[in-house]
Design a protein around this motif. Structure first.
Motif, PDB file in Angstrom:
ATOM      1  N   VAL A 435      16.871 -51.791   7.265  1.00  0.00           N
ATOM      2  CA  VAL A 435      15.880 -50.813   6.836  1.00  0.00           C
ATOM      3  C   VAL A 435      16.307 -49.453   7.384  1.00  0.00           C
ATOM      4  N   VAL A 436      16.481 -48.460   6.494  1.00  0.00           N
ATOM      5  CA  VAL A 436      16.870 -47.114   6.913  1.00  0.00           C
ATOM      6  C   VAL A 436      15.914 -46.113   6.284  1.00  0.00           C
ATOM      7  N   SER A 437      15.776 -44.983   6.931  1.00  0.00           N
ATOM      8  CA  SER A 437      14.921 -43.929   6.387  1.00  0.00           C
ATOM      9  C   SER A 437      15.721 -43.072   5.422  1.00  0.00           C
ATOM     10  N   SER A 438      15.077 -42.621   4.371  1.00  0.00           N
ATOM     11  CA  SER A 438      15.718 -41.730   3.411  1.00  0.00           C
ATOM     12  C   SER A 438      15.622 -40.302   3.921  1.00  0.00           C
ATOM     13  N   VAL A 439      16.641 -39.516   3.620  1.00  0.00           N
ATOM     14  CA  VAL A 439      16.609 -38.112   4.020  1.00  0.00           C
ATOM     15  C   VAL A 439      15.898 -37.261   2.974  1.00  0.00           C
ATOM     16  N   ARG A 440      15.397 -37.915   1.909  1.00  0.00           N
ATOM     17  CA  ARG A 440      14.620 -37.213   0.886  1.00  0.00           C
ATOM     18  C   ARG A 440      13.319 -37.956   0.650  1.00  0.00           C
ATOM     19  N   PRO A 441      12.250 -37.248   0.286  1.00  0.00           N
ATOM     20  CA  PRO A 441      10.970 -37.903   0.009  1.00  0.00           C
ATOM     21  C   PRO A 441      11.040 -38.696  -1.288  1.00  0.00           C
ATOM     22  N   PRO A 442      10.044 -39.544  -1.544  1.00  0.00           N
ATOM     23  CA  PRO A 442      10.070 -40.414  -2.722  1.00  0.00           C
ATOM     24  C   PRO A 442      10.128 -39.668  -4.055  1.00  0.00           C
ATOM     25  N   ASN A 443       9.631 -38.407  -4.116  1.00  0.00           N
ATOM     26  CA  ASN A 443       9.621 -37.699  -5.396  1.00  0.00           C
ATOM     27  C   ASN A 443      10.959 -37.043  -5.711  1.00  0.00           C
ATOM     28  N   MET A 444      11.976 -37.274  -4.886  1.00  0.00           N
ATOM     29  CA  MET A 444      13.303 -36.727  -5.128  1.00  0.00           C
ATOM     30  C   MET A 444      14.305 -37.871  -5.236  1.00  0.00           C
ATOM     31  N   THR A 445      15.513 -37.540  -5.693  1.00  0.00           N
ATOM     32  CA  THR A 445      16.546 -38.560  -5.805  1.00  0.00           C
ATOM     33  C   THR A 445      16.832 -39.152  -4.434  1.00  0.00           C
ATOM     34  N   PRO A 446      16.763 -40.484  -4.290  1.00  0.00           N
ATOM     35  CA  PRO A 446      16.965 -41.081  -2.963  1.00  0.00           C
ATOM     36  C   PRO A 446      18.383 -40.828  -2.462  1.00  0.00           C
ATOM     37  N   ARG A 447      18.452 -40.608  -1.165  1.00  0.00           N
ATOM     38  CA  ARG A 447      19.745 -40.402  -0.540  1.00  0.00           C
ATOM     39  C   ARG A 447      19.741 -41.122   0.798  1.00  0.00           C
ATOM     40  N   PRO A 448      20.656 -42.115   0.977  1.00  0.00           N
ATOM     41  CA  PRO A 448      20.713 -42.815   2.263  1.00  0.00           C
ATOM     42  C   PRO A 448      21.329 -41.916   3.329  1.00  0.00           C
ATOM     43  N   GLY A 449      21.358 -42.414   4.522  1.00  0.00           N
ATOM     44  CA  GLY A 449      21.951 -41.655   5.607  1.00  0.00           C
ATOM     45  C   GLY A 449      21.005 -41.425   6.752  1.00  0.00           C
ATOM     46  N   VAL A 468       4.693 -65.153  -1.923  1.00  0.00           N
ATOM     47  CA  VAL A 468       5.543 -64.641  -0.851  1.00  0.00           C
ATOM     48  C   VAL A 468       6.321 -65.821  -0.286  1.00  0.00           C
ATOM     49  N   VAL A 469       7.654 -65.714  -0.337  1.00  0.00           N
ATOM     50  CA  VAL A 469       8.506 -66.844   0.025  1.00  0.00           C
ATOM     51  C   VAL A 469       9.040 -66.719   1.441  1.00  0.00           C
ATOM     52  N   VAL A 470       9.512 -65.542   1.833  1.00  0.00           N
ATOM     53  CA  VAL A 470      10.046 -65.336   3.179  1.00  0.00           C
ATOM     54  C   VAL A 470       9.627 -63.965   3.677  1.00  0.00           C
ATOM     55  N   ARG A 471       9.633 -63.799   5.004  1.00  0.00           N
ATOM     56  CA  ARG A 471       9.299 -62.520   5.609  1.00  0.00           C
ATOM     57  C   ARG A 471      10.074 -62.371   6.900  1.00  0.00           C
ATOM     58  N   ALA A 472      10.246 -61.119   7.336  1.00  0.00           N
ATOM     59  CA  ALA A 472      10.950 -60.842   8.587  1.00  0.00           C
ATOM     60  C   ALA A 472      10.503 -59.477   9.090  1.00  0.00           C
ATOM     61  N   THR A 473      10.925 -59.142  10.327  1.00  0.00           N
ATOM     62  CA  THR A 473      10.644 -57.842  10.924  1.00  0.00           C
ATOM     63  C   THR A 473      11.959 -57.240  11.405  1.00  0.00           C
ATOM     64  N   SER A 474      12.189 -55.982  11.068  1.00  0.00           N
ATOM     65  CA  SER A 474      13.442 -55.344  11.459  1.00  0.00           C
ATOM     66  C   SER A 474      13.501 -55.161  12.967  1.00  0.00           C
ATOM     67  N   ASP A 475      14.714 -55.329  13.526  1.00  0.00           N
ATOM     68  CA  ASP A 475      14.880 -55.210  14.974  1.00  0.00           C
ATOM     69  C   ASP A 475      15.122 -53.751  15.365  1.00  0.00           C
ATOM     70  N   ALA A 476      15.570 -53.526  16.602  1.00  0.00           N
ATOM     71  CA  ALA A 476      15.749 -52.161  17.095  1.00  0.00           C
ATOM     72  C   ALA A 476      16.791 -51.392  16.296  1.00  0.00           C
ATOM     73  N   GLY A 477      17.726 -52.095  15.673  1.00  0.00           N
ATOM     74  CA  GLY A 477      18.732 -51.430  14.854  1.00  0.00           C
ATOM     75  C   GLY A 477      18.387 -51.389  13.389  1.00  0.00           C
ATOM     76  N   GLY A 478      17.139 -51.779  13.044  1.00  0.00           N
ATOM     77  CA  GLY A 478      16.722 -51.785  11.656  1.00  0.00           C
ATOM     78  C   GLY A 478      17.162 -53.003  10.879  1.00  0.00           C
ATOM     79  N   ASP A 479      17.862 -53.949  11.532  1.00  0.00           N
ATOM     80  CA  ASP A 479      18.392 -55.113  10.830  1.00  0.00           C
ATOM     81  C   ASP A 479      17.336 -56.202  10.693  1.00  0.00           C
ATOM     82  N   PHE A 480      17.450 -56.975   9.609  1.00  0.00           N
ATOM     83  CA  PHE A 480      16.563 -58.111   9.394  1.00  0.00           C
ATOM     84  C   PHE A 480      17.369 -59.218   8.739  1.00  0.00           C
ATOM     85  N   GLU A 481      16.815 -60.430   8.780  1.00  0.00           N
ATOM     86  CA  GLU A 481      17.448 -61.541   8.090  1.00  0.00           C
ATOM     87  C   GLU A 481      16.394 -62.537   7.627  1.00  0.00           C
ATOM     88  N   PHE A 482      16.668 -63.132   6.461  1.00  0.00           N
ATOM     89  CA  PHE A 482      15.849 -64.211   5.922  1.00  0.00           C
ATOM     90  C   PHE A 482      16.710 -65.470   5.950  1.00  0.00           C
TER      91      PHE A 482
END
Length: 594
Positions: A435-449, A468-482
């Motif tokens: 999970v990462v934050s976008s450097v642009r708001p939802p009303n603009m073209t998404p840009r990772p980073g 709902v089949v699976v769920r998880a919570t992102s860790d300190a680095g934003g990583d998750f796994e199912f």
């Protein structure tokens, strides 16, 4: 008597001595026996004295009756020496000098495929490099030049990113294909090709070759009529010709260029003096959509084309895709119905479709992939497509089809339809992501980073059943796994004040276990509720379509009663009557005792 016998023995030895003696010259005897009987034997030693007595040969050598050997004239011998006999030759030997040991000798030949090319064609040349030496040629490469070719470096067969080696007696072949640079005049094309290696070459004269070919420019043209099909019958009717319409002809490929003209009062147009090539015809759209024809101009037979303008298809056409079942198994054949509905007052002809499906088997769309279908006014047209459930569909856990319709879709269309069916069975051992934050708001073209986002609850919801089949919570680095995820197509959901910047689905395939996904979010949106409790460690992962377990614990509401069709008031009244009847049964026996 003894003296007499001794005298007789001495006389016998004296008379028989020359017959058993060794010949004087052994070399003179060998030459004589190897030579042709008709040829005088060569004298090997002119200074030697002739023997007074002829030698007697007790076992003569028999001459072969086949081809007589060729005797090479011996060189004059020094006085007092004897030359050995010369080995007979087998015949004349022709003579190209052999390459010196340990040398490289590369030779190149080049030829064009044809002596003449048109300016709109790709020019093709073929090269062959031969190593005539005795050592391996290291670092072999081709260097070529031709001012009128777009590309002279990419010889197929010779790697462009590295040099190659050529063993002695071996050859390499390469092919060059290149367009000609745009020109309005014919010219002679000259190509110079040189082969090089990392070491010296025994004969550099055959390392470079120059070849030529003629490039011709051919002019031609084409004509046509443009009309607007107001009644949808695909025929030019009175009053449908489009006058004063600007028409553009653009070259597809070489030699490049764009040309324009305007239709006359009858809707006709003419292009003249166009370089030979393929042309696409374009128009200013206005209220009409045109399917631009591809016209070949060769200067021999000028084409005449009819170009139809159609009214916008999305204004009147709707589409639906529907499977005959919600679930399939391996080996089944799914039946897909593609349903087109025309809500307009005129027919919509030439409707075609472009479809993508999660199967390795190509879809047979029938007329929707060829000439197209006509959907009559205020009616529906249905096309049935059979799709076998093959291994690729099973691996993906779902059969998914997306179609776009139009006349044609890429010009006058964008009417879409979507269908999905479950194919349960396969599972992915693990699905990971971040999970990462976008450097642009939802009303603009998404840009990772953006930075990783920790402590975000994320879940997958089956797109067919909504479970709902699976769920998880992102860790300190934003990583998750199912873990142990049933293959299928899922919508991604978040819990809390997060918004998916680029909403997307995950198509989980069993064969792609471990594939990583990036989920971009924007913080500060409306609160997204948790659709269900988090599964406890050791809980089995439910199959798609399985009900979510009821919520329990503090603050959780009990699940509602299932609907049975009976009013709750009547259930309460029935319970009251049952209680009264029980009281009556208890009271009656007591009264009898009194």
């Amino acid at each position: 008597m003894g003296a007499l016998l001794l005298t007789a023995a001495v006389c016998a030895a004296t008379s028989a001595g020359p017959a058993f003696a060794e010949p004087t010259t052994s070399a003179g005897l060998a030459t004589a026996t190897a030579a042709d009987p008709a040829t005088e034997p060569a004298v090997t030693d002119p200074t030697a004295a002739e023997p007074t007595t002829e030698p007697v040969v007790t076992e003569p050598i028999t001459a072969q009756p086949t081809t007589a050997p060729v005797v090479t004239e011996p060189a004059a011998a020094e006085p007092g020496t004897t030359e050995p006999p010369t080995t007979p030759a087998t015949g004349p030997v022709a003579a190209e000098p052999a390459p010196a040991p340990g040398t490289v000798d590369l030779a190149i030949t080049v030829a064009f495929d044809r002596p003449e090319f048109f300016v709109d064609e790709n020019v093709t040349a073929r090269a062959r490099v031969m190593n005539r030496g005795t050592a391996t040629a290291r670092g072999v490469q081709l260097v070529s030049s031709a001012p009128n070719l777009e590309n002279t470096d990419d010889w197929e067969g010779f790697p462009t990113t590295r040099e190659v080696d050529v063993e002695p007696g071996h050859a390499l072949e390469g092919t060059l294909s290149s367009p000609v640079k745009a020109t309005d005049n014919p010219f002679t094309l000259t190509l110079v090709v040189t082969v090089r290696s990392s070491g010296p070459d025994a004969d550099e004269a055959d390392n470079t070759v120059t070849v030529t070919a003629m490039v011709k420019v051919q002019l031609g043209g084409y004509t046509g009529i443009v009309y607007g099909d107001r009644n949808g019958n695909t025929v030019v009717d009175a009053g449908e010709s489009l006058a004063g319409f600007e028409v553009a002809a653009t070259v597809e490929g070489r030699p490049g260029g764009s040309y324009s003209t305007t239709t006359d009062s009858t809707g006709r147009f003419t292009f003249r003096d166009l370089p030979r090539g393929d042309y696409r015809t374009w128009f200013a759209r206005g209220e009409w959509y045109f399917r631009p024809p591809l016209v070949h101009v060769d200067g021999v037979d000028d084409p005449d084309v009819v170009i139809r303008g159609a009214l916008p298809v999305p204004d009147v056409l709707t589409a639906e895709a529907r499977f005959d079942r919600a679930t399939y198994r391996a080996g089944d054949v799914a039946r897909l119905s593609l349903i087109l509905t025309n809500g307009g007052s005129i027919p919509v002809p030439e409707v075609t479709a472009v479809c993508q499906a999660s199967t390795a088997t190509p879809l047979d769309l029938g007329d929707l992939a060829a000439a197209g279908v006509t959907v009559a006014a205020h009616s529906t047209s249905t096309t049935s497509v059979a799709i076998p459930i093959d291994a690729s569909v099973v691996d993906g856990g779902a059969l998914v089809v997306r179609c776009t319709f139009g006349a044609p879709p890429e010009v006058n269309g964008s009417v879409s339809a979507y269908a999905i069916a479950r194919v349960p069975g396969a599972r992915a051992a693990v699905v990971v992501g971040r999970v990462v934050s976008s450097v642009r708001p939802p009303n603009m073209t998404p840009r990772p980073g953006g930075a990783p986002v920790p402590n975000v609850k994320i879940y997958l919801k089956d797109q067919v059943t909504g479970a709902v089949v699976v769920r998880a919570t992102s860790d300190a680095g934003g990583d998750f796994e199912f873990l142990d995820v049933p293959a299928g197509v899922y919508d991604v959901g978040l819990v809390g004040r997060y918004i998916l910047v680029d909403p997307f689905t995950m198509h989980i395939r069993a064969s792609e276990s471990g594939t990583s996904h990036v989920v971009m979010v924007w913080a500060g949106g409306p609160d997204q509720p948790d659709p269900g409790p988090a599964p406890q460690p050791g809980d089995p992962t439910p199959e798609p379509g399985a009900p979510v377990p009821p919520a329990t614990g503090p603050g959780q509401q009990s699940p509602p009663l299932a609907s049975t069709g009976v009013n709750v008031t009547w259930l309460a009244l029935g319970g009251l009557l049952t209680v009264l009847a029980g009281i009556g049964m208890v009271v009656r026996p007591v009264r009898r005792r009194v």
